[in-house]
Scaffold this active site. Structure first.
Site, short mmCIF file in Angstrom:
data_model
loop_
_atom_site.label_atom_id
_atom_site.label_comp_id
_atom_site.label_asym_id
_atom_site.label_seq_id
_atom_site.Cartn_x
_atom_site.Cartn_y
_atom_site.Cartn_z
N ASP A 73 74.67 -4.92 55.51
CA ASP A 73 75.77 -5.89 55.60
C ASP A 73 75.22 -7.25 55.15
OD1 ASP A 73 74.34 -6.91 57.71
OD2 ASP A 73 75.82 -6.36 59.25
N GLY A 126 56.94 2.60 45.92
CA GLY A 126 57.94 3.63 45.65
C GLY A 126 57.75 4.94 46.40
N HIS A 144 64.02 0.16 57.17
CA HIS A 144 63.25 -0.97 57.68
C HIS A 144 62.15 -0.43 58.60
CE1 HIS A 144 62.42 -5.08 58.78
NE2 HIS A 144 62.32 -4.67 60.03
C1 GAR Z 1 58.69 0.66 53.40
O1 GAR Z 1 57.78 0.84 54.46
C2 GAR Z 1 59.95 0.00 53.88
O2 GAR Z 1 60.26 0.32 55.20
C3 GAR Z 1 59.61 -1.44 53.73
O3 GAR Z 1 58.90 -1.53 52.53
C4 GAR Z 1 58.16 -0.33 52.37
C5 GAR Z 1 58.33 0.16 50.94
O4 GAR Z 1 57.41 1.17 50.66
N1 GAR Z 1 60.81 -2.25 53.68
C6 GAR Z 1 60.91 -3.46 54.20
O5 GAR Z 1 60.00 -4.03 54.78
C7 GAR Z 1 62.28 -4.09 54.03
N2 GAR Z 1 62.44 -5.23 54.91
P1 GAR Z 1 57.59 2.10 49.40
O6 GAR Z 1 57.73 1.20 48.18
O7 GAR Z 1 56.31 2.90 49.35
O8 GAR Z 1 58.80 2.97 49.63
#
Ligand code: GAR
Length: 204
Positions: free
Chosen positions: A145, A14, A113
Site C-alpha cells: 500500500d 535475486g 520483508h
Molecule cells: C530479501 O531478504 C528481502 O526480504 C529484502 O531484500 C532481500 C533481497 O534479497 N527486502 C527488503 O529489505 C525490503 N525492505 P534477494 O535479492 O536475494 O531476493
C-alpha cells in the site's frame, strides 16, 4: 488455461526471484515469471533472470534515492502492462512505489520483508532485530500500500535469533525461509486462494 503471469522487481542479488522462477519452472506453482525489472544496471537479479531465459531489463529510476520519479514509474508500469502481468512481485526492490503504480495494480503488488511486521519496517530489518535483542524474527509477505512495509499481511514465517548470530548469519537464516514462503504465496495467488477484506487477508 493460460498461466498466471508474474513480473518481478528487484535491486539486489535475486535469490527470491530464483526461488519463485524455479517453483514455476518445476511446475510446483501454476505461474510463470514473464519479466524482471531492476533499478540497478548490474544487479544480480538481472543476470539470474537472463541465465534462466527470462526477459530482464534495467529501467532508470530517475534522480531520487528512495522512490521512482513519476516518469520512471510510468515506464515501469507501461513495461509491466505490455508484458500483461497479473501480479507484481517486489523481491528486494529498494524503492517505495507511489500512487500511479498502486492504482495500476490494486491488490496486485506484493512484497517480502525480512522481519515479522509490524516490527522493524525499513532498511536492514535483520540488523534492527539483532540490535533490539528479540529472540524470534522472520519474514513477512504483504500487499503493498502507500505506506512503508505497512500493507495487509498475507503470510509470515519465524526463525530463531541465536546468541552468536551476526547480521549476516541471521539474514541468511531469514532468507532460507523467504525462499519457501514467497513461492507458496505466489502459488496461492495464482490459484485464486487469497482474498483481502480491509486489513484482513483470507486464505481459502
Ligand atoms: C530479501 O531478504 C528481502 O526480504 C529484502 O531484500 C532481500 C533481497 O534479497 N527486502 C527488503 O529489505 C525490503 N525492505 P534477494 O535479492 O536475494 O531476493
Amino acid at each position: 488455461m493460460a498461466l498466471f503471469r508474474v513480473g518481478i522487481l528487484g535491486s539486489g542479488k535475486g535469490s527470491n526471484m530464483v526461488a519463485i522462477a524455479e517453483a514455476c519452472a518445476a511446475g510446483r506453482i501454476p505461474a510463470q515469471v514473464v519479466l524482471v525489472l531492476s533499478d540497478v544496471p548490474d544487479a544480480g537479479i538481472l543476470q539470474q533472470a537472463r541465465a534462466r531465459g527470462i526477459p530482464a531489463e534495467y529501467l532508470p529510476p530517475g534522480p531520487f534515492r528512495t522512490k521512482l520519479d513519476p516518469n520512471a514509474e510510468a515506464a515501469y508500469v507501461a513495461r509491466l502492462q505490455a508484458a500483461q502481468v497479473d501480479l507484481v512481485v517486489l523481491a528486494g526492490f529498494m524503492r517505495v512505489l507511489k500512487e500511479q503504480f498502486l492504482r495500476a495494480y490494486p491488490e496486485r503488488i506484493i512484497n517480502i520483508h525480512p522481519s515479522l511486521l509490524p516490527a522493524f519496517p525499513g532498511l536492514e530489518a535483520w540488523k534492527q532485530a539483532l540490535d533490539y535483542g528479540v529472540k524470534v524474527t522472520g519474514c513477512t509477505v504483504h500487499f503493498v500500500d502507500a505506506g512503508i512495509d505497512s500493507g495487509p499481511i498475507i503470510a509470515q514465517e519465524t526463525v530463531p535469533v541465536l546468541p552468536d548470530d551476526t547480521p549476516e548469519s541471521l539474514h541468511a537464516r531469514i532468507q532460507a525461509v523467504e525462499h519457501k514462503l514467497y513461492p507458496r504465496v505466489v502459488g496461492a495467488l495464482a490459484e485464486g486462494r487469497i482474498s483481502v477484506k480491509g486489513r484482513l487477508v483470507i486464505w481459502k
